[in-house]
Scaffold this active site. Structure first.
Site, PDB file in Angstrom:
ATOM      1  N   HIS A 186      65.280   8.973 -38.633  1.00  0.00           N
ATOM      2  CA  HIS A 186      66.724   9.102 -38.445  1.00  0.00           C
ATOM      3  C   HIS A 186      67.394   7.770 -38.733  1.00  0.00           C
ATOM      4  O   HIS A 186      66.722   6.740 -38.893  1.00  0.00           O
ATOM      5  CB  HIS A 186      67.040   9.551 -37.010  1.00  0.00           C
ATOM      6  CG  HIS A 186      66.421   8.687 -35.945  1.00  0.00           C
ATOM      7  ND1 HIS A 186      66.925   7.456 -35.581  1.00  0.00           N
ATOM      8  CD2 HIS A 186      65.322   8.873 -35.165  1.00  0.00           C
ATOM      9  CE1 HIS A 186      66.181   6.920 -34.624  1.00  0.00           C
ATOM     10  NE2 HIS A 186      65.194   7.757 -34.355  1.00  0.00           N
ATOM     11  N   VAL A 235      64.073   7.625 -30.963  1.00  0.00           N
ATOM     12  CA  VAL A 235      63.594   8.997 -31.079  1.00  0.00           C
ATOM     13  C   VAL A 235      62.375   9.067 -31.991  1.00  0.00           C
ATOM     14  O   VAL A 235      61.357   9.682 -31.652  1.00  0.00           O
ATOM     15  CB  VAL A 235      64.710   9.935 -31.585  1.00  0.00           C
ATOM     16  CG1 VAL A 235      64.177  11.346 -31.787  1.00  0.00           C
ATOM     17  CG2 VAL A 235      65.872   9.949 -30.601  1.00  0.00           C
ATOM     18  N   TYR A 236      62.461   8.417 -33.138  1.00  0.00           N
ATOM     19  CA  TYR A 236      61.314   8.399 -34.057  1.00  0.00           C
ATOM     20  C   TYR A 236      60.093   7.800 -33.365  1.00  0.00           C
ATOM     21  O   TYR A 236      58.989   8.365 -33.397  1.00  0.00           O
ATOM     22  CB  TYR A 236      61.648   7.586 -35.313  1.00  0.00           C
ATOM     23  CG  TYR A 236      60.477   7.447 -36.253  1.00  0.00           C
ATOM     24  CD1 TYR A 236      60.191   8.428 -37.184  1.00  0.00           C
ATOM     25  CD2 TYR A 236      59.637   6.327 -36.197  1.00  0.00           C
ATOM     26  CE1 TYR A 236      59.104   8.319 -38.037  1.00  0.00           C
ATOM     27  CE2 TYR A 236      58.554   6.201 -37.038  1.00  0.00           C
ATOM     28  CZ  TYR A 236      58.289   7.193 -37.958  1.00  0.00           C
ATOM     29  OH  TYR A 236      57.201   7.077 -38.793  1.00  0.00           O
ATOM     30  N   GLY A 237      60.273   6.649 -32.730  1.00  0.00           N
ATOM     31  CA  GLY A 237      59.160   5.992 -32.056  1.00  0.00           C
ATOM     32  C   GLY A 237      58.580   6.833 -30.937  1.00  0.00           C
ATOM     33  O   GLY A 237      57.352   6.847 -30.722  1.00  0.00           O
ATOM     34  N   THR A 239      58.457  10.088 -30.795  1.00  0.00           N
ATOM     35  CA  THR A 239      57.634  11.177 -31.353  1.00  0.00           C
ATOM     36  C   THR A 239      56.267  10.664 -31.776  1.00  0.00           C
ATOM     37  O   THR A 239      55.257  11.345 -31.597  1.00  0.00           O
ATOM     38  CB  THR A 239      58.321  11.847 -32.558  1.00  0.00           C
ATOM     39  OG1 THR A 239      58.503  10.891 -33.624  1.00  0.00           O
ATOM     40  CG2 THR A 239      59.674  12.435 -32.174  1.00  0.00           C
TER      41      THR A 239
END
Length: 240
Positions: A77, A138-140, A142
């Protein structure tokens, strides 16, 4: 071997597919919006378990089995605080990076348990080691969850079936350079590698190290230290 790679239409996934094919293996891969050009390619949304199951069925129908399954599909993102991210963007990242991997593991491990053998690889990324980077929460998250998921699955799988983690390090892909800024460019040039540099080694390791709980890392701590040590004396650029 028969190998399935999700997200094989670009980046690391496409590089892995080409490496496996060059070594004489049968490869089935998928893209979310278009079928990949290499190997037997189909369109599949990994957030939909029924479509992931169709990917498995396609491989089995064509080649009779699946020996290795690689959950590679992933998205990121925009670099921004969580509260500034659009809800749909957040949902998409969690859907592909976590739900998609859960779906891939569920389908592949069920099929491998039934056939009596097989190995699943999950692809790590920034955050997998617990390191937190502002703007990529958020990416981290996941990727951190994916690492836990894989370690837990290693304790659940039956004899003959195994899971492991692939860590490609910093690779020059659209996903990584999307929000690259001048401040991080210096570190990027020191640590990042091109797809064609990483994927031959990664493919060999994915084929050879299929023990349960395996953790394959391209960018090790020793390699990071060595690159920073020689950085003042060398000019290394991975982007034009």
């Amino acid at each position: 071997m028969v190998i399935v790679v999700t997200g094989g239409s670009r980046g690391i996934g496409q590089g892995l597919v080409r490496e496996f094919l060059a070594r004489g293996h049968q490869v089935v891969t998928c893209g979310s919006t278009r079928a990949p050009e290499d190997g037997l390619g189909v369109i599949a949304d990994v957030t939909d378990r029924a479509q992931v199951r169709e990917l498995w069925d396609t491989a089995v129908a064509e080649y009779g089995r699946v020996d290795i399954w690689i959950n590679n599909a992933g998205i990121t993102h925009g670099r921004a605080p969580l509260w500034e991210l659009p809800e749909e963007e957040t949902r998409a990242v969690v859907g592909v990076n976590l739900t998609g991997v859960v779906n891939g593991c569920a389908v592949a491990l069920a099929g491998m348990t039934a056939q009596g053998h097989g190995h699943v690889w999950n692809m790590e990324g920034l955050g997998s080691d617990g390191r937190a980077v502002p703007g990529l929460s958020v990416y981290g998250a996941t990727k951190r969850a994916l690492t836990y998921l894989t370690k837990a699955l290693a304790k659940e799988v039956p004899a003959g079936v195994s899971v492991g983690l692939l860590s490609p390090g910093m690779v020059v892909t659209d996903l990584l350079v999307r929000d690259l800024n001048p401040k991080s460019r210096k570190v990027f040039d020191i640590l990042a590698d091109r797809v064609e540099t990483v994927t031959p080694w990664l493919a060999e390791q994915a084929l050879a190290r299929t023990r349960n709980g395996a953790h394959v890392r391209w960018l090790t701590g020793r390699k990071v230290a060595a690159r920073f040590a020689v950085a003042p004396f060398t000019k290394r650029k991975v982007l034009p």
